[in-house]
Design a protein around this motif. Structure first.
Motif, PDB file in Angstrom:
ATOM      1  N   ALA A   1      -3.027  20.258  -1.447  1.00 32.17           N
ATOM      2  CA  ALA A   1      -2.401  19.016  -0.931  1.00 32.17           C
ATOM      3  C   ALA A   1      -1.306  18.472  -1.182  1.00 32.17           C
ATOM      4  O   ALA A   1      -0.215  18.267  -0.384  1.00 32.17           O
ATOM      5  N   LEU A   2      -0.966  18.796  -2.539  1.00 26.82           N
ATOM      6  CA  LEU A   2       0.373  18.374  -3.253  1.00 26.82           C
ATOM      7  C   LEU A   2       1.339  19.302  -2.717  1.00 26.82           C
ATOM      8  O   LEU A   2       2.705  18.861  -2.592  1.00 26.82           O
ATOM      9  N   ARG A   3       0.856  20.640  -2.759  1.00 26.00           N
ATOM     10  CA  ARG A   3       2.115  21.688  -2.194  1.00 26.00           C
ATOM     11  C   ARG A   3       2.507  21.283  -0.862  1.00 26.00           C
ATOM     12  O   ARG A   3       3.439  21.429  -0.611  1.00 26.00           O
ATOM     13  N   THR A   9       2.425  10.216  -6.300  1.00 25.06           N
ATOM     14  CA  THR A   9       1.283  10.772  -7.159  1.00 25.06           C
ATOM     15  C   THR A   9       1.849  10.825  -8.531  1.00 25.06           C
ATOM     16  O   THR A   9       2.854  11.295  -9.087  1.00 25.06           O
ATOM     17  N   ARG A  10       1.069  10.198  -9.774  1.00 28.36           N
ATOM     18  CA  ARG A  10       1.572   9.791 -11.007  1.00 28.36           C
ATOM     19  C   ARG A  10       0.721  10.782 -11.893  1.00 28.36           C
ATOM     20  O   ARG A  10       1.314  11.334 -12.952  1.00 28.36           O
ATOM     21  N   GLY A  11      -0.563  10.950 -11.534  1.00 26.02           N
ATOM     22  CA  GLY A  11      -1.292  11.900 -12.540  1.00 26.02           C
ATOM     23  C   GLY A  11      -2.332  12.484 -11.933  1.00 26.02           C
ATOM     24  O   GLY A  11      -2.725  12.334 -10.648  1.00 26.02           O
ATOM     25  N   GLU A  36       0.664  -1.400  -0.001  1.00 26.18           N
ATOM     26  CA  GLU A  36       0.094  -0.126  -0.022  1.00 26.18           C
ATOM     27  C   GLU A  36       0.850   1.207   0.073  1.00 26.18           C
ATOM     28  O   GLU A  36       0.560   2.162  -0.817  1.00 26.18           O
ATOM     29  N   GLU A  37       1.957   1.118   0.732  1.00 28.05           N
ATOM     30  CA  GLU A  37       2.783   2.486   0.954  1.00 28.05           C
ATOM     31  C   GLU A  37       3.730   2.761  -0.296  1.00 28.05           C
ATOM     32  O   GLU A  37       3.975   3.827  -0.472  1.00 28.05           O
ATOM     33  N   SER A  38       3.695   1.733  -1.216  1.00 32.84           N
ATOM     34  CA  SER A  38       4.494   2.370  -2.371  1.00 32.84           C
ATOM     35  C   SER A  38       3.371   2.274  -3.810  1.00 32.84           C
ATOM     36  O   SER A  38       3.842   2.361  -4.877  1.00 32.84           O
ATOM     37  N   ARG A  39       2.308   2.294  -3.539  1.00 30.75           N
ATOM     38  CA  ARG A  39       1.248   2.105  -4.505  1.00 30.75           C
ATOM     39  C   ARG A  39       1.087   3.359  -5.257  1.00 30.75           C
ATOM     40  O   ARG A  39       0.795   4.597  -4.413  1.00 30.75           O
ATOM     41  N   PRO A  40       1.277   3.403  -6.525  1.00 28.04           N
ATOM     42  CA  PRO A  40       0.964   4.782  -7.421  1.00 28.04           C
ATOM     43  C   PRO A  40      -0.512   5.391  -7.003  1.00 28.04           C
ATOM     44  O   PRO A  40      -1.273   4.892  -6.644  1.00 28.04           O
ATOM     45  N   ILE A  41      -0.390   6.713  -7.203  1.00 28.91           N
ATOM     46  CA  ILE A  41      -1.819   7.406  -6.807  1.00 28.91           C
ATOM     47  C   ILE A  41      -1.954   8.350  -8.010  1.00 28.91           C
ATOM     48  O   ILE A  41      -1.254   8.997  -8.557  1.00 28.91           O
ATOM     49  N   VAL A  42      -3.384   8.362  -8.270  1.00 30.79           N
ATOM     50  CA  VAL A  42      -3.875   9.478  -9.243  1.00 30.79           C
ATOM     51  C   VAL A  42      -4.962  10.137  -8.520  1.00 30.79           C
ATOM     52  O   VAL A  42      -5.988   9.308  -7.834  1.00 30.79           O
ATOM     53  N   PHE A  60       4.068  14.025   4.708  1.00 29.60           N
ATOM     54  CA  PHE A  60       3.351  13.473   3.349  1.00 29.60           C
ATOM     55  C   PHE A  60       4.138  13.465   2.096  1.00 29.60           C
ATOM     56  O   PHE A  60       3.579  13.223   1.212  1.00 29.60           O
ATOM     57  N   LYS A  61       5.406  13.761   2.279  1.00 26.59           N
ATOM     58  CA  LYS A  61       6.352  13.700   1.069  1.00 26.59           C
ATOM     59  C   LYS A  61       6.074  12.450   0.344  1.00 26.59           C
ATOM     60  O   LYS A  61       6.181  12.609  -0.932  1.00 26.59           O
ATOM     61  N   SER A  62       5.889  11.112   0.863  1.00 23.71           N
ATOM     62  CA  SER A  62       5.809  10.048  -0.253  1.00 23.71           C
ATOM     63  C   SER A  62       4.517  10.199  -1.101  1.00 23.71           C
ATOM     64  O   SER A  62       4.641   9.417  -1.908  1.00 23.71           O
TER      65      SER A  62
END
Length: 276
Positions: free
Chosen positions: A123-125, A140-142, A103-109, A133-135
Motif C-alpha cells: 500500500a505504501l509503495r 504515515t509516520r510509523g 482528518e486529512e492532515s492527521r498522522p497515521i501509524v 493516495f500520495k497524502s
C-alpha cells in the motif's frame, strides 16, 4: 470477515465519540492469514481486544481503525491478491479521512500482523507512486510489524501453518479444499512479487519509524518458529527489532497493560504522537 472481493475498514475506537475529543493519530490495524479485524487482536482467555479495551486508557487521543479482508487460507473464493487488498486498504482509508481538514492532515501509524505487513508495504509503495493516495504515504509516520515475513517463509512451513490455523479462524471451514489461497503462494520464499516489494520498500523505509517484532516461541504442536528473526527483521537504519516470547498467533494478543509487547507499542505510538 470482509465480503468476498473487497475489504472493509472498521472504526473500533474513536475518541471523538467516546470522549468528545479530536483524535491526534490514526492507528490502522491489518490482520494476517486466517485473521479477523477483531479476533486477531483479542486475547483468547481474557477476551480483551487490546486496541479497543486497553489502548484508549493509555493513549485516548488515538482513533483505532481495523482493516478486514478475505484472508482464509483454504476455501477462499476471493481472487484478491496482495495488490488488490493494498488498493482496497488505501481507498477505504482515503474515503474515511475525507470528512474534514483535521482528518486529512492527521498522522497515521500502521500496525500489521504477518501477511498484513506485506499488504501495508504494498500500500505504501502504491501511495508513493499514485497521486490519489500520495497524502496517505506522506502522513504515515510509523510502522509496527508483528511477525511479518519480509523475506518470505519456507513453502512447506506455510502450508503446515495453514493446517494449524484453520481450526482457530472464525467462521466455517471446508477442509476438503486442498489448494491454499493465492495469498499463501505470495509468501513463499524467493517469491518474485515479494522480492520486488522488499527491494522497492527499502527506498521508502527511511521516511518511517519502524518496529519489527519477531516471535521466539514455537508454534503449538510443532518445534518451529513460523517466521524467523531473519525473515521478520529487514535490517533497516530506522528499524527497531524486538523479540516477543510468544508464538506467531499470540504475539498480537495482549492480556493486560503489563504485557511487554503492549508497553512497547504504546511507547512508540506515544512518541510519534508527541512529534505531531
Amino acid at each position: 470477515m470482509a465480503p468476498k472481493g473487497g475489504g472493509i475498514l472498521y472504526t473500533i475506537y474513536d475518541p471523538e465519540v467516546s470522549h468528545s475529543r479530536v483524535a491526534k493519530l490514526d492507528l490502522v490495524l491489518v490482520h494476517g492469514l486466517n485473521g479477523d479485524h477483531i479476533e486477531s487482536w483479542t486475547h483468547q482467555e481474557s477476551g480483551i481486544c487490546w486496541p479497543r479495551d486497553l489502548l484508549p486508557e493509555q493513549l485516548p487521543g488515538i482513533r483505532v481503525l481495523s482493516f478486514s479482508y478475505s484472508a482464509d487460507i483454504y476455501a477462499n473464493t476471493s481472487v484478491a491478491g496482495i495488490r488488490d487488498n493494498a488498493q482496497n486498504l488505501l481507498s477505504s482509508l482515503r474515503d474515511l479521512r475525507e470528512e474534514g481538514a483535521e482528518e486529512e492532515s492527521r498522522p497515521i501509524v500502521f500496525a500489521a500482523h504477518s501477511l498484513g505487513g506485506i499488504i501495508v508495504k504494498q500500500a505504501l509503495r502504491m501511495a508513493h507512486n499514485d497521486g490519489l493516495f500520495k497524502s496517505l504515504g506522506i502522513l504515515t509516520r510509523g510502522l509496527i510489524f508483528f511477525g511479518t515475513p519480509h523475506a518470505g517463509s519456507d513453502h512447506k512451513r506455510w502450508l503446515g501453518m495453514a493446517k494449524k490455523f484453520a481450526p482457530l479462524a472464525p467462521g466455517p471451514r471446508f477442509f476438503g479444499w486442498s489448494r491454499p489461497s493465492p495469498l499463501v503462494e505470495s509468501l513463499t520464499r524467493n517469491s518474485r512479487e515479494l522480492q520486488a516489494l522488499c527491494d522497492d520498500f527499502r527506498h521508502l523505509a527511511s521516511e518511517y519509524d519502524i518496529v519489527s517484532f519477531y516471535e521466539i516461541a514455537f508454534f503449538p504442536g510443532s518445534k518451529n518458529i513460523i517466521v524467523s528473526q531473519t525473515s521478520a527483521v529487514m535490517g533497516l537504519p530506522r528499524e527497531e527489532p524486538i523479540p516477543l516470547d510468544q508464538h506467531h498467533m499470540d504475539m498480537v494478543r495482549f492480556e493486560s497493560e503489563s504485557d511487554s509487547g503492549f508497553i512497547i507499542t504504546c511507547g512508540r505510538l506515544g512518541r510519534i504522537m508527541g512529534k505531531g
